[in-house]
Scaffold this active site. Structure first.
Site, mmCIF file in Angstrom:
data_model
loop_
_atom_site.group_PDB
_atom_site.id
_atom_site.type_symbol
_atom_site.label_atom_id
_atom_site.label_comp_id
_atom_site.label_asym_id
_atom_site.label_seq_id
_atom_site.Cartn_x
_atom_site.Cartn_y
_atom_site.Cartn_z
ATOM 1 N N TRP A 264 -16.732 -4.062 -1.950
ATOM 2 C CA TRP A 264 -16.358 -3.626 -0.656
ATOM 3 C C TRP A 264 -17.268 -2.293 -0.754
ATOM 4 O O TRP A 264 -17.642 -2.037 0.509
ATOM 5 C CB TRP A 264 -14.951 -3.115 -0.435
ATOM 6 C CG TRP A 264 -14.633 -2.184 -1.336
ATOM 7 C CD1 TRP A 264 -14.090 -2.033 -2.505
ATOM 8 C CD2 TRP A 264 -14.356 -0.854 -0.756
ATOM 9 N NE1 TRP A 264 -13.668 -0.818 -2.885
ATOM 10 C CE2 TRP A 264 -14.045 -0.111 -1.865
ATOM 11 C CE3 TRP A 264 -14.800 -0.169 0.204
ATOM 12 C CZ2 TRP A 264 -13.549 1.331 -1.950
ATOM 13 C CZ3 TRP A 264 -14.483 1.313 0.323
ATOM 14 C CH2 TRP A 264 -13.800 1.834 -0.583
ATOM 15 N N HIS B 281 -2.727 3.211 -4.528
ATOM 16 C CA HIS B 281 -2.264 2.516 -3.327
ATOM 17 C C HIS B 281 -0.746 2.288 -3.600
ATOM 18 O O HIS B 281 -0.436 1.102 -3.109
ATOM 19 C CB HIS B 281 -3.191 1.762 -2.872
ATOM 20 C CG HIS B 281 -4.296 2.213 -2.042
ATOM 21 N ND1 HIS B 281 -4.345 2.899 -1.069
ATOM 22 C CD2 HIS B 281 -5.640 1.982 -2.575
ATOM 23 C CE1 HIS B 281 -5.793 3.270 -0.870
ATOM 24 N NE2 HIS B 281 -6.450 2.761 -1.672
ATOM 25 N N ASP C 52 0.904 -1.240 0.031
ATOM 26 C CA ASP C 52 -0.004 0.029 0.011
ATOM 27 C C ASP C 52 0.829 1.274 0.035
ATOM 28 O O ASP C 52 2.116 1.202 -0.036
ATOM 29 C CB ASP C 52 -0.856 -0.027 1.384
ATOM 30 C CG ASP C 52 -2.228 0.376 0.778
ATOM 31 O OD1 ASP C 52 -2.522 1.773 0.562
ATOM 32 O OD2 ASP C 52 -3.216 -0.119 0.961
ATOM 33 N N GLU D 260 -9.763 2.767 -5.256
ATOM 34 C CA GLU D 260 -9.265 4.061 -4.843
ATOM 35 C C GLU D 260 -8.186 4.485 -5.769
ATOM 36 O O GLU D 260 -6.937 4.840 -5.213
ATOM 37 C CB GLU D 260 -9.195 3.955 -3.457
ATOM 38 C CG GLU D 260 -10.292 3.710 -2.817
ATOM 39 C CD GLU D 260 -10.067 3.551 -1.216
ATOM 40 O OE1 GLU D 260 -11.052 4.026 -0.501
ATOM 41 O OE2 GLU D 260 -9.102 3.443 -0.714
#
Length: 546
Positions: A386, A248, A177, A320
């Site tokens: 998610w 990420h 990450d 993201e």
């Protein structure tokens, strides 16, 4: 029968019990070797009994076998456990089913069977019973984020044991990450030399003014990973690694700046300041460049990943990923034109699609977070849903396999109550009962689409979990509820017997005590579990609808 997760069928016959003693032997047949080793090592340590191999037919025997008849009736992960006065017979539909039956046997012996050494004056009795059991879902998982806060190898092995005790069988290992790269890649040593540690760490949510002003880091060597994978396999747990791309990825870009959008990043940075591993939480704008060099680099990474992890699925993240750098980057815009793509969403889909094809050519399957649906998704890929149920519904309707893990239901980093004493309160309030009433299969799916739901998993993101005790607090007891949701044939959420589950949890808390789990007590956090003055991320109002 305070067994968790709740078995499919339990038959109680005559009163009485079978007592284990110094003469009790294990009669293990072909295909039972892993369970035999586990029983002798684990129950042997807790009871002090040697449990030697049986020398022939007779009484006082725990018999272990794999039975095709059980396979046909209950499937390869099903088992049948019969306890009689003359002995115990545990039959599995396959080696995994036999192992799950051994977990039930351990629970029936009482909480002290979960200790690592025998306590004085204990007797070891199993109630006379017959249990027939099988899981509802094939994917019963836990995702552990070791990138935000590193968990040393011994802690990972401990969590594999805790998963096994709850009949969970997929360990989703979030290894990279923005805040750290945790996997040794021999051909790219700077990923761990530079990317595995950060200079300091935010304490609490990113709005918190508090910092821990010391380096944080760590990584797993190839041999560490081989040990973890082998340890999991002995417990019939599959390790699914996650290498997050193209977002990420700041830790990777800090180690190898050419992976980033250099035509944007270099122009915006002052002087010779280099990008570093991120010390804050949130979503970094620094994402991978969509270049051939990046593709070749990550193909090299994934080649080593495939050598270490034999799992069918390889998780590539895909969540993201801010697109602003791509919008500003002449290189990224040129790639969009070259490929004839409509926009940056399709550019990410192209990036993910490249690795879907690459993995498929090597006999593996790509899985990613539900953002990978944006811009199109190759047929063989699977989706971790998610952001609520919507991504999973869309994926299943499009013919993709789905793992249901909606943030609003099973993100165990979210707070467990709305009291001021909850440590670093994050997100929605999700109580033990909320998790117990979670239903992985949305009612909007028809029968064929519902079969695309492989199962479910709980997710533990560790931004505000600085050590093992904090991970324990957020995971338990709610992980026990998720395990029952994933395993047991429960009725509709509103019809579930939560009072009965709470009653069974009374015994299960004693098992967790014996295992040394620092769970959240039903009455609230203990004084040393609180984090007064450390800001969290409360979300006001109810969670979004399904």
């Amino acid at each position: 029968m305070d067994v968790i997760p709740e078995p499919l069928r339990v038959g109680t016959g005559e009163a009485g019990s079978f007592e284990l003693g110094p003469l009790t032997r294990l009669a293990a047949h072909d295909g039972t070797e892993r369970t035999e080793r586990w029983l002798r090592a684990t129950l042997g340590a807790a009871t002090g009994l040697p449990l030697p191999p049986a020398q022939g037919p007779g009484e006082d025997v725990i018999g272990l076998s794999v039975d095709p008849a059980v396979t046909g009736e209950l499937g390869p992960e099903g088992y049948r456990l019969t306890v009689a006065r003359t002995g115990v017979h545990l039959m599995g539909g396959g080696p995994a089913g036999l192992f799950w039956g051994a977990q039930t046997l351990r629970q029936l012996l009482g909480p002290d069977a979960f200790r690592r050494a025998p306590l004085p004056g204990r007797t070891w009795r199993l109630p006379l019973t017959r249990v027939e059991d099988a899981p509802r879902f094939r994917w019963r998982g836990l995702m552990l984020d070791v990138a935000r806060h590193f968990m040393p190898k011994e802690g990972v092995l401990r969590y594999l044991d805790l998963m096994a005790a709850h009949k969970l069988n997929v360990f989703h290992f979030h290894l990279t990450d923005d805040q750290g790269w945790r996997l040794e890649i021999e051909r790219f040593p700077r990923l761990t030399e530079i990317g595995s540690w950060r200079a300091r760490t935010k304490f609490g949510h990113r709005a918190s003014p508090l910092w821990e002003e010391k380096p944080h880091g760590g990584y797993y060597t190839h041999d560490d990973i081989r040990e973890i994978v082998a340890y999991a396999a002995e417990r019939h747990i599959t390790v699914v690694p996650e290498i997050d791309v193209p977002g990420h990825s700041q830790a990777a870009v800090a180690a190898y700046p050419e992976l980033g959008n250099t035509d944007v990043v270099n122009a915006s940075m002052a002087g010779d300041t280099a990008l570093s591993v991120w010390d804050n939480w949130g979503i970094s704008p620094n994402v991978l460049a969509p270049t051939d060099n990046t593709l070749r680099f990550y193909e090299g990474v994934f080649e080593e990943v495939l050598d270490l992890f034999p799992s069918e699925f390889i998780h590539v993240g895909g969540d993201e990923c801010p697109k602003e750098q791509w919008r500003q980057s002449p290189t990224a815009q040129a790639r969009i034109r070259e490929l004839g793509l409509a926009d940056e969403d399709e550019l990410q889909a192209w990036f993910i699609g490249h690795f879907d094809t690459w993995l498929a050519a090597r006999g593996r399957r790509l899985i990613g977070w539900d953002e990978i649906l944006e811009g199109g998704l190759a047929a063989g890929a699977a989706v971790s849903s998610w952001r609520g149920y919507a991504g999973g519904i869309a994926a299943a309707r499009a013919g993709h396999d789905v793992v249901m893990c909606p943030e609003q239901q099973v993100y165990l980093d979210h707070r467990q109550a709305d009291g001021a004493d909850e440590p670093v309160p994050i997100g929605y309030v999700r109580t033990l009962e909320d998790v117990y009433r979670f239903e992985p299969v949305p009612p909007q799916l028809d029968g064929e689409q519902a079969r695309r739901v492989l199962g479910t998993q709980a997710n533990l993101w560790t931004e505000v979990m600085e050590d093992q005790a904090r991970v324990d607090y957020q995971a338990f007891p709610r992980l026990a509820a998720l395990a029952e949701v994933a395993w047991s044939a429960l009725p509709a959420p509103d019809a579930r017997d939560f009072a009965g589950f709470e009653r069974r949890m009374t015994t299960h808390y004693r098992r967790l005590d014996a295992l040394g789990v620092a769970y959240r007590p039903p009455t609230g956090p203990r004084p040393w579990q609180r984090r007064p003055g450390v800001l969290g991320r409360p979300i006001d109002g109810p969670p979004p609808d399904r």
